[in-house]
Design a protein around this motif. Structure first.
Motif, mmCIF file in Angstrom:
data_model
loop_
_atom_site.group_PDB
_atom_site.id
_atom_site.type_symbol
_atom_site.label_atom_id
_atom_site.label_comp_id
_atom_site.label_asym_id
_atom_site.label_seq_id
_atom_site.Cartn_x
_atom_site.Cartn_y
_atom_site.Cartn_z
ATOM 1 N N ARG A 284 0.841 -1.203 0.000
ATOM 2 C CA ARG A 284 0.000 0.000 0.000
ATOM 3 C C ARG A 284 0.873 1.250 0.000
ATOM 4 N NH1 ARG A 284 -4.157 -0.572 4.836
ATOM 5 N NH2 ARG A 284 -5.089 1.108 3.641
ATOM 6 N N PRO A 285 1.479 1.569 -1.110
ATOM 7 C CA PRO A 285 2.423 2.695 -1.134
ATOM 8 C C PRO A 285 1.777 4.021 -0.747
ATOM 9 C CG PRO A 285 1.874 1.963 -3.360
ATOM 10 C CD PRO A 285 1.317 0.952 -2.425
ATOM 11 N N GLU A 286 0.462 4.165 -0.955
ATOM 12 C CA GLU A 286 -0.189 5.435 -0.633
ATOM 13 C C GLU A 286 -0.137 5.745 0.863
ATOM 14 O OE1 GLU A 286 -1.711 2.671 -1.342
ATOM 15 O OE2 GLU A 286 -3.256 2.355 0.168
ATOM 16 N N THR A 287 0.065 4.710 1.682
ATOM 17 C CA THR A 287 0.075 4.952 3.132
ATOM 18 C C THR A 287 1.360 5.635 3.595
ATOM 19 O OG1 THR A 287 0.977 2.746 3.532
ATOM 20 C CG2 THR A 287 -1.415 2.974 3.649
ATOM 21 N N ILE A 288 2.277 5.893 2.675
ATOM 22 C CA ILE A 288 3.510 6.582 3.053
ATOM 23 C C ILE A 288 3.216 7.931 3.727
ATOM 24 C CG2 ILE A 288 3.813 7.692 0.796
ATOM 25 C CD1 ILE A 288 6.599 6.320 3.074
ATOM 26 N N PHE A 289 2.041 8.483 3.405
ATOM 27 C CA PHE A 289 1.669 9.760 4.035
ATOM 28 C C PHE A 289 1.355 9.610 5.521
ATOM 29 C CE2 PHE A 289 0.739 10.625 -0.446
ATOM 30 C CZ PHE A 289 1.413 11.820 -0.602
ATOM 31 N N GLY A 290 1.216 8.374 5.961
ATOM 32 C CA GLY A 290 0.898 8.172 7.374
ATOM 33 C C GLY A 290 2.032 7.497 8.124
ATOM 34 N N VAL A 291 3.218 7.496 7.535
ATOM 35 C CA VAL A 291 4.328 6.769 8.149
ATOM 36 C C VAL A 291 4.792 7.462 9.429
ATOM 37 C CG1 VAL A 291 6.090 7.950 6.782
ATOM 38 C CG2 VAL A 291 6.570 5.677 7.725
ATOM 39 N N THR A 292 5.050 6.658 10.462
ATOM 40 C CA THR A 292 5.499 7.223 11.738
ATOM 41 C C THR A 292 6.857 6.693 12.154
ATOM 42 O OG1 THR A 292 4.430 5.430 12.933
ATOM 43 C CG2 THR A 292 3.139 7.454 12.597
ATOM 44 N N ASN A 293 7.207 5.530 11.632
ATOM 45 C CA ASN A 293 8.491 4.933 12.010
ATOM 46 C C ASN A 293 8.784 3.777 11.071
ATOM 47 O OD1 ASN A 293 6.215 3.650 13.675
ATOM 48 N ND2 ASN A 293 7.839 2.129 13.854
ATOM 49 N N LEU A 294 9.959 3.212 11.215
ATOM 50 C CA LEU A 294 10.332 2.064 10.393
ATOM 51 C C LEU A 294 10.485 0.864 11.320
ATOM 52 C CD1 LEU A 294 11.111 2.028 7.297
ATOM 53 C CD2 LEU A 294 13.438 1.647 8.075
#
Length: 965
Positions: free
Chosen positions: A233-243
């Motif tokens: 789901r690459p679109e969720t990159i806008f919600g990334v908080t950590n790795l």
RNA sequence: GCAGGGGUACUCAAGUGGACGAAGAGGCAGGCCUCAGGAGCCUGUGGCUUAGUGCCUUCCUGGGUUCGAAUCCCAGCCCCUGCACCA
């Protein structure tokens, strides 16, 4: 009769032998109109089961029906051996796999009694050709034992030398037309065998359903390295908080396209198999990265690298980015860390951890800002360990957001877009900035996916794959023209064909291994099993000449096929080049011209999305339009006692057991009657028992008919009328391929009528003599479905011909008489009424008086029905106007008004047909004996107008008044 | 999600505007037949009523069209199949 069912195996064997001796199914061109019908040849990796038989039986019924209509019918059969499954079987047996050996011992025991022989045969299966040949041979016996009217002189297998020459000819044609192209293609691949693998090569493949899925790779910058995270789901990159990294793993640093990537060890290997040039240049422990920051690719924010147990290094890159708002795993992972997990071990900074806030980025109406959190709370999930629950809610959320979700304002230029559309756009955007990539991963219901050899299965990209270009628009349009001209039965499936033509694109048509034909221009490739079976119906024409020894396989050069199938070239030249006698060449050409095109192809619905559509495509590619297929008929699948038949359920019923356990005719009747073509057929032992009883009754009735005189009667005319009506209806049904309805009319309804007749006929001695008069036609009518019993009965009537090739019966319309049928119905309704009355008065009747309605009532009702049918309305004044000139109006005004009022009030009560009074009267007079026998008392039939009691006035046409004394 | 199919009495399964309390079959209950016999045949099987009748309630749910709907229209719920390299 012994055993559960009537034993007819001797009868069946006898007639199969007779048919063979008389060669009645061997079709040669002649003056008659031809009919060429085919069904798909079976794959010879194991015995056929009752499911396969459903389609074959339907096909055979059509073939037999057309033959009886006077067509010259060609119904051939061959065997399919192409592909990897047989290879896989041999490999497993060679490897001494117990399970497989036992399975095949079981299979072979269907045909062989001697355990020693069974063992020996199974051992021989180490060689794939032995598997193919053994089952081909046995299938032929199976087909014969079910009574299929096949011309066996034309059999071949797809491994035959001549067939391979034929397929190569076809592929050269496709290439000439530009329909073969090359490209790269991902396949499942065993790292141990170093080869592509199919479902059959994978442990439990039929259960876990291995497949290929595409992961998006997003690059997170860390110094001069990229931590390459995988996601669906690459679109969720806008919600990334950590790795997330797996805390105990050691990651590889690889050099790739001038960049340095950090991925799991497994991923490094997989990428190397997927067209990536890469070099391993070092490694780094997760612990060296955890607690530090990297930069996410979209907004370039600094995010923390954290440990999570759920990160699986064998899945994609083994690096995952975290979107706690929309990914339940990520949220729970964070919760655990917030609760102190890993904090000491990796010396994580509490403040930094606590400052991580889930970022919402997708809007769906079912949830608030943080669906993942809501779902975890709803399900009470607290720990990463609750994997199954997490998996389930992840699926649920993914589906919901993917199809219905909208990106929020914080998604930059993608805000407001549907997730469905944005997914690929976000990727493309990052890809264009060299911050994203893709890799393939194995998907399955259950992992790991392991080859039967024990090796891990991964996805490998093959770069020089051959494709048939079904995406070619011009080709598609030609296929559409063909489809538009074709009959598709049942018609509801046409749309599926249209859709399939639209969907179809490049199909990889060759493999590195398997049985079959090498690609003519690249012999490292074997043509795959669906691609070598698209136009083989024309091979039935020439296979006969090969089997008769008139041509040798080596003589087949392209020019032979060009001549026979396309009419190209001169026989003299071909004779000279190939040594094939010119007369034989001419005969083959002539025979092809006679039989082709295929008039009907019958098979299961499941073939539409591939085989049948390929069949259309390849015909339009190779042949001129007058040789394109004419009609496809279809049936649905078969299940057993409500369950799908499968090896794992152990409920597969092989066709080979049918003649022994049931009977061929019972099977044929059941399988074509129990469901119509468009429904799944549920094989139920209970129902079969019942059908068996009906067949027995059919047989017993016909075996006892006797030639002789009988008196004429209304009742006999009734049966004749019903019988002719049923012939007519049966004929209409089978004509339009409604086999089930045909059998309902031709078999069950006629049977019921005869039962009724027997009961009603008071002179029991006449029954068998009278039934003799319909026996001939009834046997002919049923012969396509239950040919063996019909053949036996036919001969018991003293006939010398074969009913299988007799003329199809035709109804005599003059004998179909609505009024006589209606009269009989009236009698039986009256019977039922009397029964009811007797029950109510609870007394044995002394005498029953039946009053037949007055003439005027018949006339009035007939008129009323006529008016109603013409005007579709009943209106008091309107009707009065119409009937005022009638005699009955003048004579019985008062009574007519009473009746009319009733029907005006309730038009639904108006019968649709009314008899003539004299017919009704005559029928009742004749049925007097019947009533007297039934009720054991005297019965008097009285005309209403002659009656002395008030009750008689209730009499109506079709409903005599009854008075029981 | 897309595409296709479908939801009918205790069960399976026909029926796609009037003859429908709904073919055919199974199950169940009662009866008949007594070797064409481990079958076959008949009757009953929504409720209440009744001299063969009448009324009410039924074909996934809810609306609508119609003199009349299981059948046509609209909305919703649920189920099955296919979406490929597996023959």
């Amino acid at each position: 009769m012994i055993g559960e069912y009537m034993q007819t195996i001797e009868i069946e064997r006898k007639w199969q032998e007779e048919w063979k001796k008389a060669k009645i199914f061997e079709a040669e061109p002649d003056k008659r109109k031809k009919f060429f019908i085919t069904v798909p040849y079976p794959y010879t990796s194991g015995p056929l089961h009752i499911g396969h038989g459903r389609s074959y039986t339907n096909g055979d019924i059509f073939a037999r029906y057309m033959r009886m209509l006077g067509y010259n019918v060609l119904f051939p059969m061959a065997f399919h051996i192409t592909g990897t499954p047989i290879l896989s079987i041999s490999m497993r047996i060679a490897n001494n796999e117990k399970e497989t050996i036992n399975l095949f011992k079981e299979y072979v025991s269907l045909y062989e009694n001697d355990p020693k022989k069974v063992k020996k045969i199974v051992e021989s299966f180490k060689e794939p050709w032995n598997v193919a040949n053994y089952f081909a041979e046995k299938m032929m016996d199976d087909f014969k034992s079910i009574g299929y009217s096949i011309d066996w002189r034309r059999r071949f297998t797809t491994g035959d030398k001549a067939y391979k020459a034929f397929v190569q000819w076809q592929f050269r044609k496709l290439k000439e037309s530009g329909y073969l192209i090359k490209g790269s293609y991902p396949v499942l691949f065993c790292i141990n065998c170093n080869n592509a693998v199919g479902e059959d090569d994978i442990k439990g493949g039929d259960v876990i359903k291995p497949g290929i899925c595409e992961f998006y790779l997003l690059k997170f910058k860390f110094d001069d390295l990229y931590l390459v995270a995988a996601t669906l789901r690459p679109e969720t990159i806008f919600g990334v908080t950590n790795l997330w990294l797996n805390p105990s793993a050691t990651y590889k640093i690889i050099q790739i396209d001038g960049e340095k990537w950090v991925v799991s060890e497994e991923a490094a290997f997989k990428l190397s198999k997927q067209n990536k040039e890469l070099k391993e240049i070092g490694e780094i422990k997760a612990s060296e990265l955890i607690g530090k920051y990297c930069i996410e690719p979209m907004n370039k924010n600094k995010i923390l690298i954290l440990p999570a147990e759920f990160v699986d290094t064998s899945q994609a890159t083994g690096v995952v980015y975290s979107v706690p708002s929309h990914a339940p795993f990520d949220y729970i992972g964070l919760v655990e860390i917030w609760n102190g997990k890993f904090v000491d071990e990796f010396k994580l900074n509490i403040n930094e951890i606590k400052s991580i806030k889930p970022i919402s980025l997708i809007k769906v109406k079912e949830f608030g800002d943080h669906p993942a959190i809501e779902l975890c709370e709803r399900e009470g999930i607290k720990q990463v360990r609750e994997k199954d629950k997490l998996e389930k809610v992840t699926q649920e959320l993914y589906k919901l957001e993917f199809y219905n979700g909208i990106l929020k304002e914080n998604c930059g230029k993608f805000a407001g877009k549907k997730v469905f559309d944005a997914k690929e756009e976000v990727f493309s955007y990052l890809y264009s900035m060299k911050l994203a990539d893709k890799m393939y991963e194995v998907s399955a219901i259950e992992k790991p996916v392991v080859c039967r050899c024990g090796g891990n299965v991964i996805v490998s990209v093959i770069s020089d794959q051959w494709f048939i270009d079904y995406g070619n628009e011009e080709w598609k349009n030609k296929a559409r023209v063909c489809l538009d001209r074709m009959g598709i039965v049942p018609e509801i499936y046409r749309k599926l064909f249209e859709d399939t033509i639209a969907w179809l694109h490049e199909r990889p048509c060759a493999r590195r291994r398997g049985l079959g034909t090498p690609l003519p221009f690249d012999s490292n490739w074997i043509i795959e099993s669906l691609s070598d079976s698209t136009i083989y119906m024309c091979f039935y024409i020439i296979s006969k000449y090969i089997n008769e020894g008139k041509i040798r396989a080596e003589q087949f050069e392209d020019k032979v096929f060009d001549y026979v199938f396309l009419g190209k070239g001169e026989v003299e030249d071909i004779e000279e080049d190939t040594g094939i006698n010119r007369e034989i060449l001419k005969a083959m050409r002539k025979e092809f011209e006679y039989w082709y095109p295929v008039d009907q192809r019958h098979t299961a619905v499941g073939h539409i999305s591939n085989h049948l559509t390929f069949y259309i495509f390849n015909h339009v590619a190779i042949f001129p339009s007058d040789k394109w297929p004419k009609k496809i008929t279809l049936n649905e699948m078969l299940i057993r006692e409500g369950r799908k038949m499968s090896k794992s359920y152990g409920n597969v019923l092989p066709l080979a057991e049918i003649p022994k356990k049931y009977s061929a005719d019972l099977y044929r009747l059941y399988v074509s009657y129990a469901a119509d073509l468009t429904s799944t057929l549920d094989w139920r032992e209970n129902d079969i028992k019942n059908v068996a009883g009906k067949i027995e009754r059919f047989y017993n009735i016909l075996a006892h008919v006797k030639k002789g005189k009988f008196r004429k009667s209304m009742l006999k005319r009734w049966l004749i009328s019903r019988f002719n009506r049923k012939i007519k209806m049966a004929d209409e049904c089978i004509k339009s391929f409604k086999i089930r309805d045909y059998i309902q009319h031709a078999f069950f309804d006629v049977l019921n009528d005869i039962n009724h007749f027997e009961r009603r006929e008071t002179d029991k001695k006449e029954v068998n003599r009278f039934l003799y008069s319909i026996a001939d036609e009834w046997i002919r009518l049923m012969s396509p479905v239950i040919p063996h019993l019909c053949e036996e009965l036919w001969h018991s009537l003293g006939k010398k011909s074969f009913v299988s090739i007799e003329k199809w019966p035709s109804a005599n319309d003059k004998l179909i008489d609505d009024k006589i049928e209606l009269a009989e119905e009236t009698i039986m309704n009256t019977h039922a009424d009397i029964v009811q009355i007797i029950e109510l008065i609870k007394k044995q009747p002394k005498k029953i008086n039946l009053f037949i309605a007055s003439e005027w009532k018949f006339k009035f009702l007939n008129k009323l029905i006529k008016i109603f049918n013409e005007n579709k309305k009943i209106d008091f004044n309107f009707i009065m106007e119409k009937i005022k000139e009638e005699d009955f109006w003048k004579e019985k005004k008062e009574d007519v008004i009473v009746l009319l009022k009733k029907f005006v009030k309730e038009p639904g009560k108006l019968p649709s047909i009314i008899n003539e009074r004299n017919i009704e009267l005559k029928a009742f007079l004749e049925a007097k004996n019947f009533f007297e026998n039934e009720f054991k008392c005297s019965v008097e039939i009285i005309k209403e107008e002659k009656a002395t009691i008030e009750k008689a006035r209730q009499a109506m046409p079709g409903k005599p008044a009854i008075y029981v004394e």
